[in-house]
Design an enzyme around this catalytic site. Structure first.
Site, PDB file in Angstrom:
ATOM      1  N   VAL A  44       0.836  -1.208   0.000  1.00  0.00           N
ATOM      2  CA  VAL A  44       0.000   0.000   0.000  1.00  0.00           C
ATOM      3  C   VAL A  44       0.868   1.254   0.000  1.00  0.00           C
ATOM      4  O   VAL A  44       0.624   2.205  -0.748  1.00  0.00           O
ATOM      5  CB  VAL A  44      -0.961  -0.001   1.211  1.00  0.00           C
ATOM      6  CG1 VAL A  44      -1.776   1.296   1.247  1.00  0.00           C
ATOM      7  CG2 VAL A  44      -1.903  -1.197   1.147  1.00  0.00           C
ATOM      8  N   CYS A  45       1.892   1.255   0.824  1.00  0.00           N
ATOM      9  CA  CYS A  45       2.789   2.416   0.902  1.00  0.00           C
ATOM     10  C   CYS A  45       3.460   2.687  -0.439  1.00  0.00           C
ATOM     11  O   CYS A  45       3.663   3.844  -0.831  1.00  0.00           O
ATOM     12  CB  CYS A  45       3.860   2.175   1.955  1.00  0.00           C
ATOM     13  SG  CYS A  45       3.236   1.881   3.603  1.00  0.00           S
ATOM     14  N   THR A  46       3.816   1.627  -1.141  1.00  0.00           N
ATOM     15  CA  THR A  46       4.469   1.790  -2.445  1.00  0.00           C
ATOM     16  C   THR A  46       3.554   2.527  -3.407  1.00  0.00           C
ATOM     17  O   THR A  46       3.991   3.452  -4.117  1.00  0.00           O
ATOM     18  CB  THR A  46       4.843   0.403  -3.010  1.00  0.00           C
ATOM     19  OG1 THR A  46       5.777  -0.228  -2.116  1.00  0.00           O
ATOM     20  CG2 THR A  46       5.466   0.519  -4.389  1.00  0.00           C
TER      21      THR A  46
END
Length: 219
Positions: A44-46
């Site tokens: 998700v962070c990516t």
């Protein structure tokens, strides 16, 4: 200690992927978004960092600087940025704080023990040029942020600060706004030359002040 809207954003000095920064000094006369990520090399962070990088020109149009944070070390950030560019098609073009000792994360209450006593939640702080907190959002680790909404909120915040207005539910730039209760009808005549629709004495809708300003110049 929880940080609330209207508080002065805590200042700090931190190592980032673009060198050492002092937060208040780095902000200067700009608005800022400080947002945290639970961990490097997570899916998700990516996607979030890729989206933020793609939208950086939109933030710059609004005089907004972006600053990310993760509790992983600097070298990990730099390796992760390669993956982000490869998978999201965007180079990370803003600084990412390396916070392995969790100093900034603790200062901004980004670690919620009932969710994780190790990693940060997805915190968002919007800070004005006066260094005061204008908005606080917290997402769980499983939910990616809506960056279009962050842009919309910044537009609304800047509109409110510049023109003594508020924005109604689901407002989008260019739509009618609400005249502040602090502005009397007499004052409103000067501030809002296009006039307003009085739904109730406390609910006065007027065209976007940006539109009124441009129309006045044209006339």
């Amino acid at each position: 200690m929880a940080i609330r809207i209207g508080d002065v954003a805590p200042d700090f000095t931190a190592e980032t992927t673009q060198g050492t920064i002092n937060f208040h000094e780095w902000l200067g006369d700009s608005w800022g978004i400080l947002f945290s990520h639970p961990k490097d090399f997570t899916p998700v962070c990516t996607t979030e960092l890729g989206m933020a990088a793609k939208l950086k020109p939109e933030f710059e149009k609004r005089n907004v600087k972006i600053l990310g944070l993760s509790v992983d070390p600097l070298e990990s950030h730099k390796e992760w940025e390669k993956d982000i560019e490869e998978t999201q098609g965007a180079e990370v073009n803003f600084p990412m704080i390396a916070d392995p000792e969790r100093k900034v994360a603790t200062l901004y209450d980004m670690i919620h023990p009932n969710a994780s006593d190790t990693f940060t939640v997805r915190s968002v702080y919007i800070v004005g040029p006066d260094k005061k907190v204008k908005l606080v959002l917290t997402y769980p680790a499983s939910v990616g942020r809506n960056f279009a909404e962050l842009l919309r909120v910044i537009d609304a915040l800047q509109m409110a600060e510049n023109y003594q207005v508020a924005t109604p539910a689901n407002w989008k730039p260019g739509e009618d706004v609400i005249i502040s209760l602090a502005v009397s009808n007499e004052e409103a005549k000067d501030k809002f030359p296009a006039g307003w629709k009085e739904v109730k004495p406390y609910l006065r809708l007027t065209p976007s002040p940006d539109k009124q300003k441009s129309e006045t110049k044209t006339a």
